[in-house]
Design a protein around this motif. Structure first.
Motif, mmCIF file in Angstrom:
data_model
loop_
_atom_site.group_PDB
_atom_site.id
_atom_site.type_symbol
_atom_site.label_atom_id
_atom_site.label_comp_id
_atom_site.label_asym_id
_atom_site.label_seq_id
_atom_site.Cartn_x
_atom_site.Cartn_y
_atom_site.Cartn_z
ATOM 1 N N GLY A 167 13.647 42.351 93.312
ATOM 2 C CA GLY A 167 12.889 42.094 94.527
ATOM 3 C C GLY A 167 12.340 40.686 94.581
ATOM 4 N N MET A 168 11.964 40.288 95.779
ATOM 5 C CA MET A 168 11.464 38.940 96.050
ATOM 6 C C MET A 168 10.247 39.041 96.976
ATOM 7 N N TYR A 169 9.307 38.131 96.810
ATOM 8 C CA TYR A 169 8.161 38.103 97.712
ATOM 9 C C TYR A 169 7.942 36.699 98.244
ATOM 10 N N ARG A 188 8.235 44.449 89.976
ATOM 11 C CA ARG A 188 9.195 44.912 90.985
ATOM 12 C C ARG A 188 9.705 43.763 91.848
ATOM 13 N N TYR A 189 8.892 42.713 91.966
ATOM 14 C CA TYR A 189 9.241 41.564 92.804
ATOM 15 C C TYR A 189 9.061 40.280 91.979
ATOM 16 N N GLY A 230 7.101 41.559 100.669
ATOM 17 C CA GLY A 230 8.143 41.765 99.688
ATOM 18 C C GLY A 230 9.382 42.374 100.297
ATOM 19 N N HIS A 233 10.206 34.700 93.936
ATOM 20 C CA HIS A 233 9.525 34.344 95.177
ATOM 21 C C HIS A 233 10.222 33.164 95.841
ATOM 22 N N ALA A 242 13.355 44.144 98.815
ATOM 23 C CA ALA A 242 14.304 44.419 97.744
ATOM 24 C C ALA A 242 15.555 43.567 97.930
ATOM 25 N N THR A 243 16.126 43.127 96.834
ATOM 26 C CA THR A 243 17.279 42.228 96.946
ATOM 27 C C THR A 243 18.539 42.964 97.406
ATOM 28 N N LEU A 286 2.940 43.948 100.659
ATOM 29 C CA LEU A 286 2.717 44.539 99.346
ATOM 30 C C LEU A 286 1.296 45.092 99.260
#
Length: 202
Positions: free
Chosen positions: A160-162, A123-124, A195, A127, A197-198, A184
């Motif tokens: 997504g990104m973390y 989902r992520y 995290g 980073h 969402a983009t 997260l």
């Protein structure tokens, strides 16, 4: 006037300097380890080498004083790191030469890029690392950098990104909370992982 622009190869030394001077939970890490390139060789250098097109700089007109570097696929980055960055890192920072346990722990981070990949990577998958010298903080550059990274990742189809943040860096934790980052499930009080969402609008 400071502005955000893409990374250039001539920015390399400034990026290393910013990473070092913010490397102690946001404070200056100069002299903290036996080699001042240790932290940048983990948290900055491989990113501008692997994805220079996802590296954004804050240029004061005289130098780079802040940046955000990202990878859109953390698993692909780890594979690239093992093949292309790790041999150089091992030579530059031999584990058996570390003077204490604290430095051995940090070198261990550089020896194991997969250790920082979160279980929620599907989902992520992306980073990020972001650092700003004090002279640029509280001027909106952090929000602008993260917004630009989210837009670039969204355009690449990344959901997504973390990022990881030191729990000691309370101002950073508050900043990310304001932007809509959330902890997260794999996060812990000792090692917070946040995290986003983009498609989040900043």
């Amino acid at each position: 006037m400071s502005s955000i622009r893409p990374y250039r190869p001539t920015d390399h030394d400034d990026v290393y300097d910013v990473c070092l001077r913010t490397g102690d939970a946001g404070a200056d890490a100069t002299g903290l380890y036996s080699d001042d390139t240790l932290l940048p060789d983990i948290f900055a250098g491989p990113y501008v080498a692997f994805r220079p097109d996802l590296a954004l700089m804050v240029d004061t007109g005289e130098r780079v004083a802040g940046y955000a570097v990202a990878v859109e696929d953390s698993l692909a980055f780890a594979r690239w790191y093992d093949d292309n960055w790790l041999p150089r890192f091992r030579t530059a920072h031999p584990l058996d030469a570390a003077p204490n346990d604290a430095e051995r722990e940090v070198i261990g981070w550089g020896l194991d890029p997969r250790g920082s990949i979160v279980p929620e990577v599907d989902r992520y998958p992306a980073h990020l690392h972001i650092d700003l010298l004090p002279e640029l903080q509280r001027q909106g550059f952090g929000r602008r950098l993260i917004r630009a990274q989210l837009e670039a990742l969204r355009a690449r189809g990344v959901p997504g990104m973390y990022l990881r943040v030191s729990s000691a860096n309370t101002s950073a934790m508050a900043f990310y909370d304001r932007l809509g980052f959330h902890e997260l499930p794999s996060s812990s009080p000792e090692a917070p992982v946040l995290g986003i969402a983009t498609d989040t609008e900043l």
